[in-house]
Design a protein around this motif. Structure first.
Motif, PDB file in Angstrom:
ATOM      1  N   HIS A   1       0.820  -1.213   0.000  1.00 19.55           N
ATOM      2  CA  HIS A   1       0.000   0.000   0.000  1.00 19.55           C
ATOM      3  C   HIS A   1       0.858   1.270   0.000  1.00 19.55           C
ATOM      4  N   LEU A   2       1.939   1.260   0.783  1.00 13.79           N
ATOM      5  CA  LEU A   2       2.788   2.441   0.873  1.00 13.79           C
ATOM      6  C   LEU A   2       3.755   2.536  -0.302  1.00 13.79           C
ATOM      7  N   GLY A   3       4.022   1.404  -0.941  1.00 15.74           N
ATOM      8  CA  GLY A   3       4.938   1.407  -2.073  1.00 15.74           C
ATOM      9  C   GLY A   3       6.386   1.600  -1.662  1.00 15.74           C
ATOM     10  N   ILE A   4       6.711   1.209  -0.433  1.00 20.26           N
ATOM     11  CA  ILE A   4       8.098   1.314   0.045  1.00 20.26           C
ATOM     12  C   ILE A   4       8.486  -0.012   0.685  1.00 20.26           C
ATOM     13  N   GLY A   5       9.767  -0.241   0.776  1.00 17.71           N
ATOM     14  CA  GLY A   5      10.264  -1.501   1.304  1.00 17.71           C
ATOM     15  C   GLY A   5      10.068  -1.647   2.801  1.00 17.71           C
ATOM     16  N   ARG A   6      10.022  -2.896   3.218  1.00 19.02           N
ATOM     17  CA  ARG A   6       9.862  -3.225   4.636  1.00 19.02           C
ATOM     18  C   ARG A   6      10.964  -2.572   5.480  1.00 19.02           C
ATOM     19  N   ALA A   7      12.208  -2.641   4.999  1.00 17.46           N
ATOM     20  CA  ALA A   7      13.327  -2.056   5.755  1.00 17.46           C
ATOM     21  C   ALA A   7      13.145  -0.551   5.926  1.00 17.46           C
ATOM     22  N   SER A   8      12.626   0.115   4.898  1.00 23.38           N
ATOM     23  CA  SER A   8      12.378   1.560   4.993  1.00 23.38           C
ATOM     24  C   SER A   8      11.272   1.873   5.994  1.00 23.38           C
ATOM     25  N   ILE A   9      10.255   1.012   6.032  1.00 23.71           N
ATOM     26  CA  ILE A   9       9.180   1.210   7.007  1.00 23.71           C
ATOM     27  C   ILE A   9       9.742   1.084   8.421  1.00 23.71           C
ATOM     28  N   TYR A  10      10.504   0.017   8.655  1.00 17.36           N
ATOM     29  CA  TYR A  10      11.087  -0.178   9.988  1.00 17.36           C
ATOM     30  C   TYR A  10      12.035   0.958  10.356  1.00 17.36           C
ATOM     31  N   ALA A  11      12.861   1.385   9.412  1.00 15.82           N
ATOM     32  CA  ALA A  11      13.844   2.441   9.693  1.00 15.82           C
ATOM     33  C   ALA A  11      13.170   3.779   9.991  1.00 15.82           C
ATOM     34  N   THR A  12      12.049   4.036   9.332  1.00 13.61           N
ATOM     35  CA  THR A  12      11.384   5.329   9.481  1.00 13.61           C
ATOM     36  C   THR A  12      10.356   5.347  10.613  1.00 13.61           C
ATOM     37  N   PHE A  13       9.597   4.266  10.744  1.00 13.41           N
ATOM     38  CA  PHE A  13       8.473   4.274  11.674  1.00 13.41           C
ATOM     39  C   PHE A  13       8.572   3.260  12.806  1.00 13.41           C
ATOM     40  N   GLY A  14       9.479   2.311  12.713  1.00 12.06           N
ATOM     41  CA  GLY A  14       9.540   1.239  13.691  1.00 12.06           C
ATOM     42  C   GLY A  14       8.723   0.057  13.190  1.00 12.06           C
ATOM     43  N   ASN A  15       8.278  -0.791  14.112  1.00 14.54           N
ATOM     44  CA  ASN A  15       7.512  -1.971  13.709  1.00 14.54           C
ATOM     45  C   ASN A  15       6.058  -1.595  13.390  1.00 14.54           C
ATOM     46  N   LYS A  16       5.265  -2.575  13.044  1.00 15.87           N
ATOM     47  CA  LYS A  16       3.863  -2.337  12.671  1.00 15.87           C
ATOM     48  C   LYS A  16       3.100  -1.633  13.791  1.00 15.87           C
ATOM     49  N   HIS A  17       3.315  -2.054  15.017  1.00  6.48           N
ATOM     50  CA  HIS A  17       2.615  -1.439  16.148  1.00  6.48           C
ATOM     51  C   HIS A  17       3.015   0.029  16.304  1.00  6.48           C
ATOM     52  N   ASP A  18       4.319   0.305  16.181  1.00  6.62           N
ATOM     53  CA  ASP A  18       4.783   1.697  16.260  1.00  6.62           C
ATOM     54  C   ASP A  18       4.136   2.552  15.171  1.00  6.62           C
ATOM     55  N   LEU A  19       4.076   1.996  13.969  1.00  7.73           N
ATOM     56  CA  LEU A  19       3.464   2.717  12.844  1.00  7.73           C
ATOM     57  C   LEU A  19       1.981   2.964  13.109  1.00  7.73           C
ATOM     58  N   TYR A  20       1.304   1.965  13.657  1.00  8.06           N
ATOM     59  CA  TYR A  20      -0.114   2.117  13.974  1.00  8.06           C
ATOM     60  C   TYR A  20      -0.316   3.250  14.982  1.00  8.06           C
ATOM     61  N   LEU A  21       0.510   3.284  16.023  1.00  5.18           N
ATOM     62  CA  LEU A  21       0.375   4.335  17.038  1.00  5.18           C
ATOM     63  C   LEU A  21       0.661   5.716  16.449  1.00  5.18           C
ATOM     64  N   LYS A  22       1.638   5.787  15.558  1.00  2.00           N
ATOM     65  CA  LYS A  22       1.925   7.069  14.887  1.00  2.00           C
ATOM     66  C   LYS A  22       0.733   7.484  14.015  1.00  2.00           C
ATOM     67  N   ALA A  23       0.115   6.512  13.342  1.00  2.00           N
ATOM     68  CA  ALA A  23      -1.066   6.807  12.526  1.00  2.00           C
ATOM     69  C   ALA A  23      -2.219   7.278  13.411  1.00  2.00           C
ATOM     70  N   LEU A  24      -2.391   6.658  14.566  1.00  3.74           N
ATOM     71  CA  LEU A  24      -3.440   7.061  15.504  1.00  3.74           C
ATOM     72  C   LEU A  24      -3.188   8.482  16.014  1.00  3.74           C
ATOM     73  N   ASP A  25      -1.929   8.805  16.298  1.00  2.58           N
ATOM     74  CA  ASP A  25      -1.579  10.172  16.707  1.00  2.58           C
ATOM     75  C   ASP A  25      -1.900  11.168  15.591  1.00  2.58           C
ATOM     76  N   ARG A  26      -1.564  10.802  14.364  1.00  3.68           N
ATOM     77  CA  ARG A  26      -1.843  11.674  13.217  1.00  3.68           C
ATOM     78  C   ARG A  26      -3.352  11.914  13.099  1.00  3.68           C
ATOM     79  N   TYR A  27      -4.133  10.862  13.269  1.00  2.00           N
ATOM     80  CA  TYR A  27      -5.590  10.982  13.190  1.00  2.00           C
ATOM     81  C   TYR A  27      -6.084  12.005  14.219  1.00  2.00           C
ATOM     82  N   GLY A  28      -5.597  11.893  15.450  1.00  2.06           N
ATOM     83  CA  GLY A  28      -6.005  12.837  16.490  1.00  2.06           C
ATOM     84  C   GLY A  28      -5.628  14.265  16.156  1.00  2.06           C
TER      85      GLY A  28
END
Length: 194
Positions: free
Chosen positions: A36-63
């Motif tokens: 969906h993001l069109g970026i590699g797994r390593a880039s996701i981990y390097a930028t946002f952390g694991n899936k849970h970290d990314l989810y929490l960042k997305a939840l913060d963005r929503y707020g």
């Protein structure tokens, strides 16, 4: 020399938010995020952390993007009670709208899916709800001071009732095929402000 990012982290976070919001945490895999993001797994981990970290960042963005309109509506100078009514009616309209009802509210979705067993997610949900409750309470106190809300009403209790109602509207709206159900509930609750 450090490599520069070949993607926009802000756009990627927004895209992750949209995917999590539509599918939920458990139903979204890392493979889904990569695609969906069109970026590699390593880039996701390097930028946002694991899936849970990314989810929490997305939840913060929503707020950050969804709480300010409520703040704006409820903190306008002048008559406070019409603003409270407008916010409740907007929640009901969104819950009944065919285009938005199936996704619901990301915070409400998180409360139902992760709240019981994810402390970090539950803290963010509680923070969002406290924020809305505080805004409602302040507006109702102003309405009472302006003579719009009867003096025998409890602004804190009403704010809590409206918060629970608005979250409930979002839950019922996701599954109900009858838009009148949420609109009628909102209107009945608003009679408590008369």
């Amino acid at each position: 020399m450090a490599r520069t990012k070949e993607f926009d982290p802000d756009a990627a976070l927004q895209s992750a938010l949209e995917l999590f919001w539509r599918r939920g945490y458990e139903a979204t895999s890392m493979a889904d995020l990569v695609e969906h993001l069109g970026i590699g797994r390593a880039s996701i981990y390097a930028t946002f952390g694991n899936k849970h970290d990314l989810y929490l960042k997305a939840l913060d963005r929503y707020g950050e993007s969804h709480d300010p309109p409520v703040l704006h509506e409820l903190s306008q100078p002048g008559s406070a009670l019409p603003a409270v009514r407008a916010v409740v009616r907007r929640f009901a309209a969104e819950a009944a709208d065919e285009a938005t009802r199936t996704t619901g509210c990301f915070v409400t979705n998180t409360a139902a899916e992760l709240g019981p067993h994810d402390t970090a997610a539950a803290r963010r949900v509680e923070h969002s709800w406290e924020h809305i409750e505080t805004l409602m309470h302040s507006a109702l106190v102003r309405a009472q001071a302006q003579g719009e809300l009867p003096g025998d009403r409890d602004p804190r209790g009403l704010a809590r009732m409206l918060l629970v109602l608005m979250q409930g509207l979002r839950v019922v709206g996701k599954a109900s095929t009858d838009p009148a159900r949420v609109r009628d509930a909102a209107e009945q609750a608003l009679t408590l402000l008369d």
